[in-house]
Write a protein that holds these residues in place. Sequence first.
Motif, PDB file in Angstrom:
ATOM      1  N   ALA A 119       0.683  -1.167  -0.019  1.00  0.00           N
ATOM      2  CA  ALA A 119      -0.028  -0.036  -0.008  1.00  0.00           C
ATOM      3  C   ALA A 119       0.714   1.337  -0.026  1.00  0.00           C
ATOM      4  O   ALA A 119       2.108   1.318   0.542  1.00  0.00           O
ATOM      5  CB  ALA A 119      -0.801  -0.001   1.249  1.00  0.00           C
ATOM      6  N   ASP A 120       0.279   2.229  -0.509  1.00  0.00           N
ATOM      7  CA  ASP A 120       0.791   3.771  -0.527  1.00  0.00           C
ATOM      8  C   ASP A 120       1.117   3.963   0.934  1.00  0.00           C
ATOM      9  O   ASP A 120       0.541   3.779   1.846  1.00  0.00           O
ATOM     10  CB  ASP A 120      -0.129   4.725  -1.134  1.00  0.00           C
ATOM     11  N   GLU A 121       2.493   4.501   1.207  1.00  0.00           N
ATOM     12  CA  GLU A 121       3.120   4.706   2.481  1.00  0.00           C
ATOM     13  C   GLU A 121       2.005   5.920   3.312  1.00  0.00           C
ATOM     14  O   GLU A 121       1.850   6.044   4.682  1.00  0.00           O
ATOM     15  CB  GLU A 121       4.505   5.443   2.494  1.00  0.00           C
ATOM     16  N   LYS A 122       1.488   6.752   2.414  1.00  0.00           N
ATOM     17  CA  LYS A 122       0.590   7.805   2.943  1.00  0.00           C
ATOM     18  C   LYS A 122      -0.660   6.933   3.516  1.00  0.00           C
ATOM     19  O   LYS A 122      -1.151   7.546   4.448  1.00  0.00           O
ATOM     20  CB  LYS A 122       0.101   8.936   1.695  1.00  0.00           C
ATOM     21  N   ILE A 123      -1.029   6.196   3.012  1.00  0.00           N
ATOM     22  CA  ILE A 123      -2.325   5.361   3.481  1.00  0.00           C
ATOM     23  C   ILE A 123      -2.043   4.722   4.899  1.00  0.00           C
ATOM     24  O   ILE A 123      -2.809   4.859   5.899  1.00  0.00           O
ATOM     25  CB  ILE A 123      -2.750   4.124   2.211  1.00  0.00           C
ATOM     26  N   ILE A 124      -0.820   4.129   4.780  1.00  0.00           N
ATOM     27  CA  ILE A 124      -0.400   3.605   6.174  1.00  0.00           C
ATOM     28  C   ILE A 124      -0.161   4.607   6.957  1.00  0.00           C
ATOM     29  O   ILE A 124      -0.681   4.235   8.314  1.00  0.00           O
ATOM     30  CB  ILE A 124       1.087   2.623   5.901  1.00  0.00           C
ATOM     31  N   GLU A 125       0.312   5.506   6.827  1.00  0.00           N
ATOM     32  CA  GLU A 125       0.542   6.692   7.917  1.00  0.00           C
ATOM     33  C   GLU A 125      -0.895   7.295   8.334  1.00  0.00           C
ATOM     34  O   GLU A 125      -1.242   7.283   9.576  1.00  0.00           O
ATOM     35  CB  GLU A 125       1.352   7.868   7.312  1.00  0.00           C
ATOM     36  N   ALA A 126      -1.801   7.335   7.387  1.00  0.00           N
ATOM     37  CA  ALA A 126      -3.116   7.648   7.794  1.00  0.00           C
ATOM     38  C   ALA A 126      -3.811   6.669   8.837  1.00  0.00           C
ATOM     39  O   ALA A 126      -4.622   6.931   9.760  1.00  0.00           O
ATOM     40  CB  ALA A 126      -4.051   7.853   6.611  1.00  0.00           C
ATOM     41  N   THR A 127      -3.403   5.293   8.461  1.00  0.00           N
ATOM     42  CA  THR A 127      -4.140   4.190   9.309  1.00  0.00           C
ATOM     43  C   THR A 127      -3.528   4.300  10.561  1.00  0.00           C
ATOM     44  O   THR A 127      -4.325   4.075  11.649  1.00  0.00           O
ATOM     45  CB  THR A 127      -3.701   2.895   8.590  1.00  0.00           C
ATOM     46  N   ILE A 128      -2.344   4.777  10.763  1.00  0.00           N
ATOM     47  CA  ILE A 128      -1.706   4.868  12.021  1.00  0.00           C
ATOM     48  C   ILE A 128      -2.264   5.974  12.821  1.00  0.00           C
ATOM     49  O   ILE A 128      -2.585   5.672  14.227  1.00  0.00           O
ATOM     50  CB  ILE A 128      -0.207   5.180  11.795  1.00  0.00           C
ATOM     51  N   GLU A 129      -2.575   6.990  12.240  1.00  0.00           N
ATOM     52  CA  GLU A 129      -3.254   8.194  12.801  1.00  0.00           C
ATOM     53  C   GLU A 129      -4.510   8.026  13.351  1.00  0.00           C
ATOM     54  O   GLU A 129      -4.837   8.442  14.422  1.00  0.00           O
ATOM     55  CB  GLU A 129      -3.343   9.324  11.891  1.00  0.00           C
ATOM     56  N   GLU A 130      -5.314   6.789  12.837  1.00  0.00           N
ATOM     57  CA  GLU A 130      -6.663   6.471  13.145  1.00  0.00           C
ATOM     58  C   GLU A 130      -6.688   5.413  14.039  1.00  0.00           C
ATOM     59  O   GLU A 130      -7.857   5.181  14.815  1.00  0.00           O
ATOM     60  CB  GLU A 130      -7.299   5.988  11.897  1.00  0.00           C
ATOM     61  N   SER A 131      -5.523   4.569  14.475  1.00  0.00           N
ATOM     62  CA  SER A 131      -5.688   3.754  15.484  1.00  0.00           C
ATOM     63  C   SER A 131      -4.466   3.553  16.186  1.00  0.00           C
ATOM     64  O   SER A 131      -3.367   3.027  15.633  1.00  0.00           O
ATOM     65  CB  SER A 131      -5.968   2.329  14.808  1.00  0.00           C
ATOM     66  N   LYS A 132      -4.294   4.011  17.466  1.00  0.00           N
ATOM     67  CA  LYS A 132      -3.472   3.946  18.692  1.00  0.00           C
ATOM     68  C   LYS A 132      -2.893   2.067  18.472  1.00  0.00           C
ATOM     69  O   LYS A 132      -1.919   1.761  18.815  1.00  0.00           O
ATOM     70  CB  LYS A 132      -3.398   4.404  19.727  1.00  0.00           C
ATOM     71  N   GLU A 133      -4.234   1.582  18.571  1.00  0.00           N
ATOM     72  CA  GLU A 133      -3.884   0.152  18.917  1.00  0.00           C
ATOM     73  C   GLU A 133      -3.029  -0.586  17.780  1.00  0.00           C
ATOM     74  O   GLU A 133      -2.418  -1.720  17.944  1.00  0.00           O
ATOM     75  CB  GLU A 133      -5.403  -0.748  18.778  1.00  0.00           C
ATOM     76  N   ASN A 134      -3.364  -0.201  16.742  1.00  0.00           N
ATOM     77  CA  ASN A 134      -2.468  -1.011  15.480  1.00  0.00           C
ATOM     78  C   ASN A 134      -1.398  -0.412  15.140  1.00  0.00           C
ATOM     79  O   ASN A 134      -0.675  -0.593  14.180  1.00  0.00           O
ATOM     80  CB  ASN A 134      -3.665  -1.212  14.334  1.00  0.00           C
ATOM     81  N   SER A 135      -1.152   1.024  15.683  1.00  0.00           N
ATOM     82  CA  SER A 135       0.075   1.689  15.199  1.00  0.00           C
ATOM     83  C   SER A 135       1.392   0.993  15.357  1.00  0.00           C
ATOM     84  O   SER A 135       2.447   1.076  14.407  1.00  0.00           O
ATOM     85  CB  SER A 135       0.138   2.914  15.978  1.00  0.00           C
ATOM     86  N   GLY A 136       1.658   0.218  16.409  1.00  0.00           N
ATOM     87  CA  GLY A 136       2.936  -0.354  16.547  1.00  0.00           C
ATOM     88  C   GLY A 136       3.267  -1.477  15.378  1.00  0.00           C
ATOM     89  O   GLY A 136       4.159  -1.576  14.774  1.00  0.00           O
ATOM     90  N   TYR A 137       2.105  -2.131  15.097  1.00  0.00           N
ATOM     91  CA  TYR A 137       2.278  -3.366  13.847  1.00  0.00           C
ATOM     92  C   TYR A 137       2.497  -2.560  12.753  1.00  0.00           C
ATOM     93  O   TYR A 137       3.294  -3.158  11.997  1.00  0.00           O
ATOM     94  CB  TYR A 137       0.716  -3.876  13.844  1.00  0.00           C
ATOM     95  N   LEU A 138       1.841  -1.651  12.503  1.00  0.00           N
ATOM     96  CA  LEU A 138       2.015  -0.656  11.124  1.00  0.00           C
ATOM     97  C   LEU A 138       3.391  -0.009  10.923  1.00  0.00           C
ATOM     98  O   LEU A 138       3.944  -0.089   9.987  1.00  0.00           O
ATOM     99  CB  LEU A 138       0.825   0.337  10.968  1.00  0.00           C
ATOM    100  N   LYS A 139       3.886   0.398  11.973  1.00  0.00           N
ATOM    101  CA  LYS A 139       5.409   0.889  12.065  1.00  0.00           C
ATOM    102  C   LYS A 139       6.163  -0.129  11.577  1.00  0.00           C
ATOM    103  O   LYS A 139       7.289   0.146  11.054  1.00  0.00           O
ATOM    104  CB  LYS A 139       5.618   1.541  13.236  1.00  0.00           C
ATOM    105  N   ASP A 140       5.889  -1.217  12.358  1.00  0.00           N
ATOM    106  CA  ASP A 140       7.009  -2.465  12.078  1.00  0.00           C
ATOM    107  C   ASP A 140       6.957  -2.512  10.604  1.00  0.00           C
ATOM    108  O   ASP A 140       7.694  -3.175   9.925  1.00  0.00           O
ATOM    109  CB  ASP A 140       6.528  -3.585  12.940  1.00  0.00           C
ATOM    110  N   ILE A 141       5.676  -2.701  10.085  1.00  0.00           N
ATOM    111  CA  ILE A 141       5.486  -3.134   8.438  1.00  0.00           C
ATOM    112  C   ILE A 141       6.329  -1.896   7.494  1.00  0.00           C
ATOM    113  O   ILE A 141       7.131  -2.530   6.718  1.00  0.00           O
ATOM    114  CB  ILE A 141       3.730  -2.767   8.324  1.00  0.00           C
ATOM    115  N   ILE A 142       6.468  -0.720   8.090  1.00  0.00           N
ATOM    116  CA  ILE A 142       7.082   0.339   7.207  1.00  0.00           C
ATOM    117  C   ILE A 142       8.627  -0.135   7.403  1.00  0.00           C
ATOM    118  O   ILE A 142       9.161   0.073   6.438  1.00  0.00           O
ATOM    119  CB  ILE A 142       6.781   1.588   7.892  1.00  0.00           C
ATOM    120  N   ARG A 143       8.854  -0.561   8.634  1.00  0.00           N
ATOM    121  CA  ARG A 143      10.743  -0.895   8.647  1.00  0.00           C
ATOM    122  C   ARG A 143      10.554  -2.270   7.854  1.00  0.00           C
ATOM    123  O   ARG A 143      11.870  -2.371   7.078  1.00  0.00           O
ATOM    124  CB  ARG A 143      10.829  -1.445  10.161  1.00  0.00           C
TER     125      ARG A 143
END
Length: 604
Positions: A119-143
């Motif tokens: 997915a586009d990185e902007k979409i992932i960043e928006a997803t992180i903004e919308e959910s604290k619960e899933n932010s750690g998982y998503l930040k790891d995805i970016i790595r």
Amino acid sequence: MPKVLLERKDVDVNLTWDLSTIFKTEEEFEAVVSKAQRLTEELEKEFKGKLNNSKAINSCLDKLREITQLSMLASTYAYLAVAVDQTNVENQSRQMKLSNISSDIQSKLSFVQSEIIEADEKIIEATIEESKENSGYLKDIIRQKKYALHPEVEKTLSALSGTLGAPYQIYNRAKLADMDFGTFAVDGKEYPLSFGLFEDEWEYEHDTKIRRAAFEAFSKKLREYQHTIAGAYHTQVQKEKTLATLRGFDSVIDSLLFPQEITRELYNRQIDVIMEHLAPHMRKFVKLLQKIHGIEEMTFADLKLDVDPDFEPEISVEESKKYIKGALGVLGDDYLEVIERAYNERWIDFVQNKGKSTGAFCSSPYGSHPFILISWTERMREVFVLAHELGHAGHFYLAQREQNIFDTRASQYFIEAPSTMNEMLMANYLMKTMDDPRMKRWVLSSIISRTYYHNFVTHLLEAHYQREVYKIIDEGGSVQAATLNKLKRETLEKFWGDTVKINEGAELTWMRQPHYYMGLYPYTYSAGLTIATEVSKRILTEGQDALDDWKKVLKAGGTKTPVELAQMAGVDITTDKPLLDTIAHIGSIIDEIIKLTEEIEEKQ
């Protein structure tokens, strides 16, 4: 003399852990496995090919958390049943069946990570903004994005996960089910021998003749299996190398350090600084042991001797509560609650029995409580081991209370800090409450010969040896038993110099540890203890402020990197200073032991 080990069915059930707190019946276990399979199929049907916006991604991950928890409970239940009895066919069958089911679940769920990565990185960043619960998982995805493979390849690897884990299973089967050590004889008398009896009892035996005979018999049996275990180990490291190359890592070491969020510099420093600066202190300690025991030539088989062999207090499981609660009570009422429940609700498996895993560990499935495996030998040293494992239990109990399942597990680099911290707290407590010079010397020598020896010597030497193995693998080579024996012997000789004779059998020590099947795990013991040592010194000087900082670290779980967690506790691990200070601290303890020994000898 150690007693003959009982079958699991014959031990005192009150000294075993109670797995019914996870699942009361086999039907309940099977129902949870079926539910995980059903939810997986539903998730795949609902979201596959549709993870292209923040709402869909977060909704998918919310459901993934439930599947992850159910799968973890089931796999933990199956694993723990096998861990206490590797000879039980029914438990083995359950675990192997679940392994196949888990591989299928992982394969079906692999699209989640693959689609989010694409997915586009902007979409992932928006997803992180919308959910604290899933932010750690998503930040790891970016790595991980840089090292991700094609979705179909990731799916295949997930489907093969059970098979790819086979080397570790083969190792455990050989070690705990097939190796029959029988007995060994000294002066016409027979003594029982097993993996557990050797590591829990005979290694510490004060009678040199018996201790060395046990070591010789133990090594003889290991040698019979060296080629099989070497084959399993080579398969493990070659698998790791292949995956590292496929993902585009420069080396297998970089690949294994990546999930730990640690640089190569910190990894190498931990090994090189200890090999150079700690060795002189430990050689001095070994010379003291040699003098006390009147041994003409110290060998590898003599390194686990006690400074005061006639002193170590005996202690029952019930009596251990007083010391555990006294030492760890400084961490607060919520921590004491963990300890009370651990004893009262049978979180701990104390007994020794045939087929039980050696050593000690803590398993903390999300949605249940921690489980601790230990083999209680009625010796005071077990109090330190239990405090260590309760450190893991307390860490995950607090982290799981504060964080969701994606954010509870700290980096492997940090994972041994809470456990070794508890050993420090136990030592501080005993030193404060005991006036007897012999008891003080016992406490200090236990800290050196067990806490620091175990983490800064045993596991550090594993790490040095392991790094040499990976260097060979990175250069396209292979490792057989002869190579592994040579590397282990060279590592031991480098550390001990001419102070200790590395006698025949010592080179087989690589066969004794399961850590080589867990990535770059061995070096993290000394890394964790470095942090723990510095924080425990802070607690002694600053009191409650330091304790409060430490509790915040435990509750943070995996939401911070190792460097950040250490900083929260007041330790800067980006420099040599904490490690050098810890080594100097070890040296000062050894000097104090020598001083106490001289005072005790003068009074006798």
